[in-house]
Design a protein around this motif. Structure first.
Motif, short mmCIF file in Angstrom:
data_model
loop_
_atom_site.label_atom_id
_atom_site.label_comp_id
_atom_site.label_asym_id
_atom_site.label_seq_id
_atom_site.Cartn_x
_atom_site.Cartn_y
_atom_site.Cartn_z
N ALA A 289 1.01 -1.09 -0.56
CA ALA A 289 0.29 0.12 0.02
C ALA A 289 1.11 1.42 0.01
CB ALA A 289 -1.31 0.11 1.05
N ALA A 290 1.99 0.95 0.60
CA ALA A 290 2.92 2.43 0.93
C ALA A 290 3.53 2.18 -1.01
CB ALA A 290 3.81 2.21 2.16
N GLY A 291 3.58 1.13 -1.37
CA GLY A 291 4.52 1.79 -2.55
C GLY A 291 6.34 0.89 -2.57
N CYS A 292 6.27 0.01 -1.37
CA CYS A 292 7.41 -0.64 -0.99
C CYS A 292 7.60 -1.64 -1.68
CB CYS A 292 7.83 -0.49 0.41
SG CYS A 292 7.32 1.08 1.49
N ALA B 168 -8.84 -3.84 6.08
CA ALA B 168 -9.27 -3.90 5.40
C ALA B 168 -10.84 -3.48 4.58
CB ALA B 168 -9.98 -5.39 5.30
N GLU B 169 -11.04 -2.68 5.47
CA GLU B 169 -12.39 -1.92 4.22
C GLU B 169 -11.42 -0.55 4.20
OE1 GLU B 169 -15.55 -2.20 3.74
OE2 GLU B 169 -16.05 -0.39 3.17
N CYS C 61 -6.92 4.18 1.52
CA CYS C 61 -6.09 3.84 2.05
C CYS C 61 -4.81 4.43 2.80
CB CYS C 61 -5.42 2.35 0.60
SG CYS C 61 -4.08 1.57 1.60
N LYS C 62 -4.35 5.10 1.79
CA LYS C 62 -3.82 6.67 2.35
C LYS C 62 -3.64 6.95 3.73
CE LYS C 62 -0.94 9.79 0.60
NZ LYS C 62 -0.38 11.21 1.78
N THR C 63 -5.13 7.24 4.11
CA THR C 63 -5.10 8.09 4.69
C THR C 63 -4.96 7.73 6.12
OG1 THR C 63 -7.34 9.56 3.71
CG2 THR C 63 -7.50 9.30 6.32
N PHE C 64 -5.16 6.37 5.92
CA PHE C 64 -5.89 4.81 6.99
C PHE C 64 -4.11 4.61 7.57
CE2 PHE C 64 -5.38 1.14 9.07
CZ PHE C 64 -6.98 0.94 9.46
N ILE C 65 -3.16 4.86 6.96
CA ILE C 65 -1.57 4.35 6.69
C ILE C 65 -1.17 5.84 7.29
CG2 ILE C 65 0.01 3.68 6.13
CD1 ILE C 65 -1.34 1.89 3.61
N ASP C 66 -1.37 6.88 7.08
CA ASP C 66 -1.01 8.26 7.94
C ASP C 66 -1.26 7.95 8.77
OD1 ASP C 66 0.20 9.04 4.94
OD2 ASP C 66 -1.23 10.42 4.47
N ALA C 67 -2.81 7.73 9.21
CA ALA C 67 -3.04 7.84 9.96
C ALA C 67 -2.11 6.57 11.55
CB ALA C 67 -4.79 7.58 11.21
N TRP C 68 -1.95 6.17 11.07
CA TRP C 68 -0.97 4.67 11.63
C TRP C 68 0.07 4.63 11.67
CZ3 TRP C 68 2.61 0.49 9.13
CH2 TRP C 68 3.05 0.45 9.21
N LEU C 69 0.55 5.21 11.37
CA LEU C 69 2.26 6.17 11.14
C LEU C 69 2.08 7.39 12.35
CD1 LEU C 69 3.43 6.69 7.52
CD2 LEU C 69 3.79 4.66 8.67
N ARG C 70 1.55 8.22 11.93
CA ARG C 70 1.03 9.29 13.00
C ARG C 70 0.75 8.34 15.09
NH1 ARG C 70 -2.05 11.57 10.20
NH2 ARG C 70 -4.02 10.92 11.32
N ASP C 71 -0.20 7.26 14.57
CA ASP C 71 0.02 6.45 16.49
C ASP C 71 0.87 5.52 16.89
OD1 ASP C 71 -2.59 7.63 15.89
OD2 ASP C 71 -3.48 5.81 15.20
N GLY C 72 1.85 6.21 16.37
CA GLY C 72 3.15 4.79 16.34
C GLY C 72 4.61 5.30 17.04
#
Lengths: 229, 265, 265, 229
Positions: B60-63, B245-246, B254-265
């Motif tokens: 998802a993050a293009g890695c 998954a949703e 997806c990008k919004t979700f991952i950005d939030a995941w990066l912020r939280d950790g």
């Protein structure tokens, strides 16, 4: 997934097929085979041994992911279960995807261990809980594993077994007939001369599902266990 | 002695081949997050023998440039959505395999040989998708035989319950990690905790321990396997996984979700 | 559930191929004694990967037709005297091997394939002693390659510290026993004690446990590995071993020694 | 076995050869290499890692007997030690027996892992603590493992290294000369142009033998440890 009554019939059919075996393994996401294997074990007083992948309490393996496969190659695994996005008239299964191999238009999760286990485990039982024309097809787009003579297919409508190269209708569950099964199946099939209605789940098996088997199922497949009772 | 997940991620160069455990076997999400943060690219993932959330997040993050795996999914939650999108777009190459072929390839690397014979599989269309596999008569039996090449990942990355101060890491029965640590050039691990006692001093612990000999760096990362969970320690965060998954079905959410995941950790 | 060493010995027919651990890895001398008592004959021993006292006693008692091993000795006490005499007399055939070739042969059996490629070894005269090994170009590299056939013993016999009531046997780090249990058709074990808890229920124990799936019979035999000793439990009986090494040089005194050993046990 | 002073010289030579390596393994019944490897580890502040087979406390392997061999094939083992019933002018070793292969008149313990390790470990150091014409021969009766260029042989009299296909005398220990070494050796050899007396054990190494290394040796090789001190 099918009605609970149909699932119970499937469990009964599969449990009977497992009688007398020594060791049965159940892959991930296979609640019906898991229930059937556990019923067979209880009715067989501990035989067959049942290994449920993904379970932390009913998985006897201690040598990592390879052990199930090594175990099969050693001849120590008598039965395994496969479903498939497509199952065809020859008993071949397709877990990979739809369209031409190498240029598929849709991809599922992948082949997992099916290409290997299907050729090394003597009793591979095919199952589908949603018998229909899109899943039961004349020919799979991709052969994850080819069919072999004598292989069983157990669905929520009927039981088939491969003979003379093709799956043949062996029995239909209560509420079905050969004609209703035919209408819901994407491949042509013959009906065995002694075909009839599938026997229901035996009382002893039902008692096991309410008792010790249910307890294990609630650990591994809580949603499925709730549905059955 | 111990490092941080960010230091582990920094050791993995773009383009590396990276072996990752399936969701049930010890996933270092803490380091995956740092790989996403640093903008890793061109990674080639190897599933042990299948891939799960870790792979989908990296994709998802293009890695990710490619995957070799027996399957890729979110388990009960179905297809891996970012992978599915990348596969349709052709932006990630897929080397299709089957569980025992990956185990055999890693075993060949473990034993320093070019290949291993593999039972079964012949008769599957999978063989036709693998021009690097060899079909031919078995030299001992004369029967049709299949040979699969060694798989030697540049890195193995995983998460486990405990390590000791010498860098020995206890994996218990998750022995696919032992095989992969032997096969991989370099092994990086995060753990819940570093214990004071020597894991090799007591056979009860040693029997489930990857010796430090194979482990390049260990980082402490409490709850480092969240949200997929760690055997006997904590379960999966089902709400998080369902939300991912949703959200991951659509590139923007997806990008919004991952950005939030990066912020939280 | 548990049997006696004599019952284990009774399961092993004359002429069987029997895999035995080296002296440091868990030796069921208690069952070896019963094999001698019952007058076993024609056994073909496989060393894991070498043979020690167990083999020499069986050879001294005339139970053995052949051995396949990387070495056979009494360790620090030197050559295995009964074996040495039998070798000179030509009454025991020797299939010469090397440790990794035996591990590879067992691994091939574990994986249900006919053979495994083996690194190294080419250049040793050993290759010339093994017409059943195959030399030829490696199909992947084109370099000279060596293939060794699967070794599938009829029986594995060993001694370990503990088993549970279900027949799971804990071997700790003595993982050559795990490999051999996978490779052998039938596995028999003696243990110091049978514990009440399920060895597979706790990963700390499970990581070093051979599942009952592979174990046909377990017998309780306290001090069953004496006189060679059992790791972490009791050491070798050096006086006994030295006396045997001396007595076994001569056929008559060897017989007297073994008769006394049978009487005492 | 040789005089303690000679053993100390051997330990010093081998410890110097191991400097800078990452991982060194020592086989069973190899007290001199074990002592040297432990000295090298202490002087190298934990490097190389030392694995002593047969030791319950200095053996880091957890995957059974195969692990040492797999480890070597993976390139994770930098040095190993071999002795041999015979060692010849090319650096080949014979662990198996005397006489014609297949019809030997005397058999020793066996080849162990030598045929494999000798070709996969970059630094295989040969050693003998009883340098003599019967053990150091022109040609071994059986090639357990062939010699390779650059290979070292360390005995209780001298140090050799293979160059241009044959072992060449590099140094002789205190109390020896090139001539005394030649008289005790069963193969002809050249002497390196810069050959001289073997340097003795360094004080720092001797201190390690009296201290932490001695403690480990007393666990694995009690008789040998007692002999050194």
């Amino acid at each position: 997934m099918a009605e609970p009554e149909r699932l119970l019939v499937m469990i009964g059919v599969i449990a009977r097929l497992l009688r007398g075996l020594r060791h049965v393994a159940v892959g991930a996401s296979s609640p019906v085979p898991a229930a059937a294997a556990l019923v067979a074990r209880e009715l067989g007083r501990g035989r067959p041994t049942v290994s449920i992948l993904g379970s932390e309490t009913s998985n006897p393996f201690t040598d990592g992911g390879r052990e199930l496969f090594d175990c099969a190659a050693q001849g120590r695994l008598d039965a395994f279960f496969l479903s498939g996005a497509q199952i065809d008239a020859t008993g071949a299964v397709n877990l990979l995807g739809l369209g031409e191999p190498g240029r598929m238009r849709r991809r599922f999760m992948g082949n997992f261990g099916a290409p290997y286990l299907a050729s090394l485990v003597p009793n591979v039982i095919l199952f589908r809980t949603d018998h229909g024309v899109r899943t039961l097809v004349e020919k799979v787009d991709f052969v994850t594993a080819p069919g072999v003579e004598g292989r069983w297919l157990v669905t929520d409508r009927a039981v088939f077994r491969r003979q003379a190269g093709r799956l043949r209708l062996v029995s239909w569950h209560a509420g079905e007939m050969a004609e209703t099964v035919r209408a819901a199946t994407g491949f042509a099939f013959e009906t065995a001369h002694d075909a009839g209605e599938t026997p229901g789940l035996e009382a002893a098996a039902a008692a096991q599902l309410r008792g010790p088997v249910g307890a294990v199922l609630r650990e591994v497949y809580p949603a499925f266990a709730a549905q059955l009772t | 002695m111990t490092a941080t997940p960010a230091e582990l991620a920094a050791l993995i160069p773009d383009g590396a081949t990276l072996a990752l455990a399936p969701d049930y076997s010890g996933c270092s999400l803490a380091t995956i997050r740092e790989l996403v943060r640093k903008g890793a690219s061109g990674l080639r993932l190897v599933g042990l023998p299948q891939l799960g959330l870790q792979a989908d997040l990296l994709i998802a993050a293009g890695c990710v440039a490619g995957v070799e795996t027996a399957a890729i999914s979110l388990g009960e939650l179905g297809l891996a959505p970012a992978f599915d999108r990348a596969w349709r777009a052709g932006s990630v190459t897929v080397t299709e395999s089957t569980c025992p072929a990956i185990h055999a390839g890693l075993t060949a690397a473990e034993k320093g040989v070019s290949h291993l014979p593999l039972a079964g599989v012949i008769g599957s269309d999978l063989v036709g998708l693998r021009p690097d596999w060899r079909l031919g008569p078995d030299p001992f039996t004369g029967e049709p035989g299949l040979l699969v090449p060694a798989i030697r990942p540049d890195f193995l990355l995983f998460h486990a319950a405990v390590a000791d101060r010498s860098g020995n890491v206890w994996i218990g029965v998750r022995r696919e990690l032992m095989l992969a640590a032997h096969a991989a050039r370099r092994t990086l691990a995060t753990v819940e905790e570093v214990v004071a006692h020597d894991l090799l001093a007591d056979d009860l612990w040693a029997a489930g321990t990857i010796p430090a000999l194979y482990v390049e760096r260990v980082a402490t990362a409490p709850a480092g396997a969240a949200p997929v969970g760690l055997r006997n320690r904590y379960g999966p965060d089902r709400a998080w996984l369902a939300a991912y998954a949703e959200a991951a079905r659509d590139p923007a959410s997806c990008k919004t979700f991952i950005d939030a995941w990066l912020r939280d950790g």
